[in-house]
Write a protein that holds these residues in place. Structure first.
Motif, PDB file in Angstrom:
ATOM      1  N   GLY A 142     -13.246 -14.912   6.548  1.00 45.42           N
ATOM      2  CA  GLY A 142     -12.412 -14.188   5.591  1.00 45.42           C
ATOM      3  C   GLY A 142     -13.238 -13.323   4.660  1.00 45.42           C
ATOM      4  N   LEU A 143     -14.367 -13.842   4.231  1.00 49.60           N
ATOM      5  CA  LEU A 143     -15.260 -13.092   3.353  1.00 49.60           C
ATOM      6  C   LEU A 143     -15.831 -11.872   4.083  1.00 49.60           C
ATOM      7  CD1 LEU A 143     -16.326 -13.213   0.492  1.00 49.60           C
ATOM      8  CD2 LEU A 143     -18.145 -14.715   1.295  1.00 49.60           C
ATOM      9  N   ILE A 144     -16.216 -12.038   5.318  1.00 42.47           N
ATOM     10  CA  ILE A 144     -16.741 -10.924   6.119  1.00 42.47           C
ATOM     11  C   ILE A 144     -15.668  -9.849   6.288  1.00 42.47           C
ATOM     12  CG2 ILE A 144     -17.497 -10.292   8.456  1.00 42.47           C
ATOM     13  CD1 ILE A 144     -19.046 -13.035   8.424  1.00 42.47           C
ATOM     14  N   ASN A 145     -14.428 -10.262   6.495  1.00 40.51           N
ATOM     15  CA  ASN A 145     -13.330  -9.294   6.607  1.00 40.51           C
ATOM     16  C   ASN A 145     -13.158  -8.513   5.309  1.00 40.51           C
ATOM     17  OD1 ASN A 145     -12.688  -9.867   9.275  1.00 40.51           O
ATOM     18  ND2 ASN A 145     -11.203 -11.434   8.715  1.00 40.51           N
ATOM     19  N   LYS A 146     -13.241  -9.199   4.169  1.00 42.06           N
ATOM     20  CA  LYS A 146     -13.114  -8.516   2.879  1.00 42.06           C
ATOM     21  C   LYS A 146     -14.290  -7.569   2.632  1.00 42.06           C
ATOM     22  CE  LYS A 146     -10.299 -11.853   0.341  1.00 42.06           C
ATOM     23  NZ  LYS A 146     -10.261 -12.718  -0.854  1.00 42.06           N
ATOM     24  N   LEU A 147     -15.448  -7.924   3.145  1.00 37.81           N
ATOM     25  CA  LEU A 147     -16.626  -7.068   2.998  1.00 37.81           C
ATOM     26  C   LEU A 147     -16.551  -5.844   3.913  1.00 37.81           C
ATOM     27  CD1 LEU A 147     -19.341  -9.860   2.864  1.00 37.81           C
ATOM     28  CD2 LEU A 147     -18.894  -8.218   1.036  1.00 37.81           C
ATOM     29  N   LEU A 161     -29.218 -18.231   5.254  1.00 36.99           N
ATOM     30  CA  LEU A 161     -29.225 -16.948   5.967  1.00 36.99           C
ATOM     31  C   LEU A 161     -28.199 -15.952   5.431  1.00 36.99           C
ATOM     32  CD1 LEU A 161     -29.651 -18.099   9.675  1.00 36.99           C
ATOM     33  CD2 LEU A 161     -31.353 -17.019   8.190  1.00 36.99           C
ATOM     34  N   ILE A 162     -27.306 -16.393   4.547  1.00 39.48           N
ATOM     35  CA  ILE A 162     -26.258 -15.510   4.032  1.00 39.48           C
ATOM     36  C   ILE A 162     -26.826 -14.646   2.906  1.00 39.48           C
ATOM     37  CG2 ILE A 162     -24.010 -15.414   2.889  1.00 39.48           C
ATOM     38  CD1 ILE A 162     -23.377 -18.134   4.246  1.00 39.48           C
ATOM     39  N   GLU A 163     -26.630 -13.345   3.045  1.00 39.07           N
ATOM     40  CA  GLU A 163     -27.065 -12.397   2.012  1.00 39.07           C
ATOM     41  C   GLU A 163     -26.397 -12.743   0.690  1.00 39.07           C
ATOM     42  OE1 GLU A 163     -29.410 -10.400   0.639  1.00 39.07           O
ATOM     43  OE2 GLU A 163     -29.410  -9.425   2.595  1.00 39.07           O
ATOM     44  N   ARG A 164     -27.080 -12.451  -0.413  1.00 35.95           N
ATOM     45  CA  ARG A 164     -26.549 -12.773  -1.727  1.00 35.95           C
ATOM     46  C   ARG A 164     -26.966 -11.749  -2.746  1.00 35.95           C
ATOM     47  NH1 ARG A 164     -31.136 -16.361  -0.260  1.00 35.95           N
ATOM     48  NH2 ARG A 164     -32.773 -15.778  -1.670  1.00 35.95           N
ATOM     49  N   PRO A 165     -26.256 -11.707  -3.841  1.00 40.52           N
ATOM     50  CA  PRO A 165     -24.992 -12.387  -4.126  1.00 40.52           C
ATOM     51  C   PRO A 165     -23.831 -11.634  -3.485  1.00 40.52           C
ATOM     52  CG  PRO A 165     -25.530 -10.974  -5.967  1.00 40.52           C
ATOM     53  CD  PRO A 165     -26.671 -10.853  -4.975  1.00 40.52           C
ATOM     54  N   ILE A 166     -22.754 -12.342  -3.302  1.00 37.79           N
ATOM     55  CA  ILE A 166     -21.502 -11.727  -2.860  1.00 37.79           C
ATOM     56  C   ILE A 166     -20.497 -11.969  -3.978  1.00 37.79           C
ATOM     57  CG2 ILE A 166     -19.635 -11.743  -1.164  1.00 37.79           C
ATOM     58  CD1 ILE A 166     -21.692 -13.064   0.784  1.00 37.79           C
ATOM     59  N   VAL A 167     -19.756 -10.920  -4.332  1.00 34.63           N
ATOM     60  CA  VAL A 167     -18.676 -11.079  -5.311  1.00 34.63           C
ATOM     61  C   VAL A 167     -17.384 -10.743  -4.589  1.00 34.63           C
ATOM     62  CG1 VAL A 167     -17.670 -10.326  -7.490  1.00 34.63           C
ATOM     63  CG2 VAL A 167     -20.149 -10.601  -7.281  1.00 34.63           C
ATOM     64  N   VAL A 215     -17.947  -7.408  -2.269  1.00 33.17           N
ATOM     65  CA  VAL A 215     -19.156  -6.593  -2.148  1.00 33.17           C
ATOM     66  C   VAL A 215     -20.371  -7.508  -2.125  1.00 33.17           C
ATOM     67  CG1 VAL A 215     -18.216  -4.532  -3.278  1.00 33.17           C
ATOM     68  CG2 VAL A 215     -19.433  -6.243  -4.643  1.00 33.17           C
ATOM     69  N   ILE A 216     -21.417  -7.016  -1.467  1.00 31.82           N
ATOM     70  CA  ILE A 216     -22.724  -7.663  -1.536  1.00 31.82           C
ATOM     71  C   ILE A 216     -23.447  -7.003  -2.701  1.00 31.82           C
ATOM     72  CG2 ILE A 216     -24.920  -8.073  -0.370  1.00 31.82           C
ATOM     73  CD1 ILE A 216     -23.358  -7.800   2.303  1.00 31.82           C
ATOM     74  N   GLY A 217     -23.939  -7.787  -3.617  1.00 34.04           N
ATOM     75  CA  GLY A 217     -24.570  -7.265  -4.825  1.00 34.04           C
ATOM     76  C   GLY A 217     -26.019  -6.869  -4.637  1.00 34.04           C
ATOM     77  N   ARG A 218     -26.274  -6.039  -3.673  1.00 34.91           N
ATOM     78  CA  ARG A 218     -27.624  -5.491  -3.425  1.00 34.91           C
ATOM     79  C   ARG A 218     -27.514  -4.000  -3.275  1.00 34.91           C
ATOM     80  NH1 ARG A 218     -32.027  -8.632  -2.570  1.00 34.91           N
ATOM     81  NH2 ARG A 218     -31.559 -10.816  -2.662  1.00 34.91           N
ATOM     82  N   PRO A 219     -27.892  -3.275  -4.278  1.00 36.84           N
ATOM     83  CA  PRO A 219     -28.381  -3.719  -5.581  1.00 36.84           C
ATOM     84  C   PRO A 219     -27.240  -4.308  -6.415  1.00 36.84           C
ATOM     85  CG  PRO A 219     -28.105  -1.347  -5.603  1.00 36.84           C
ATOM     86  CD  PRO A 219     -27.821  -1.810  -4.195  1.00 36.84           C
TER      87      PRO A 219
END
Length: 113
Positions: free
Chosen positions: A44-49, A88-94, A101-105
């Protein structure tokens, strides 16, 4: 309500949390290494991203390089690998109600607020 998928040991994740604190929005903190996501939550998170699962993988992690880099994994298999190895999961995610979104930057988080 927002949720930040947070790793307190990560400077980018700490910066993302500061952005949320300073924004005045209501949010929850989920330390995903202590409270891992299940396959449904991660899907679900991947779909939102709006990304492919491989785009969420931290490819410089030793476990990825040693165990998975050379494998041709399906999306479902990649999700299972991240569920079993949350490092292995990229971070942070909001995450918000309908998007994430992935918070990078970390400034990426501001686009969601």
């Amino acid at each position: 309500m927002y949720t930040i998928y947070h790793n307190a040991r990560c400077s980018k994740s700490r910066q993302g949390l500061e952005i949320l604190k300073n924004s005045g929005v209501d949010y929850n903190v989920r330390e995903y290494l202590k409270e891992p996501l299940d396959e449904g939550e991660l899907s679900g998170l991947i779909n939102k991203l709006k990304i492919a699962p491989i785009e969420l993988v931290r490819k410089n992690e030793k476990i990825w390089k040693d165990d998975y880099k050379e494998k041709d994994l399906s999306d479902k298999e990649l999700i299972r690998v991240m569920v079993n190895n949350p490092k292995l999961i990229e971070r942070p995610i909001v995450e918000a109600d309908k998007e994430a979104v992935i918070g990078r930057p970390p400034s990426q988080i501001e686009k969601l607020l």
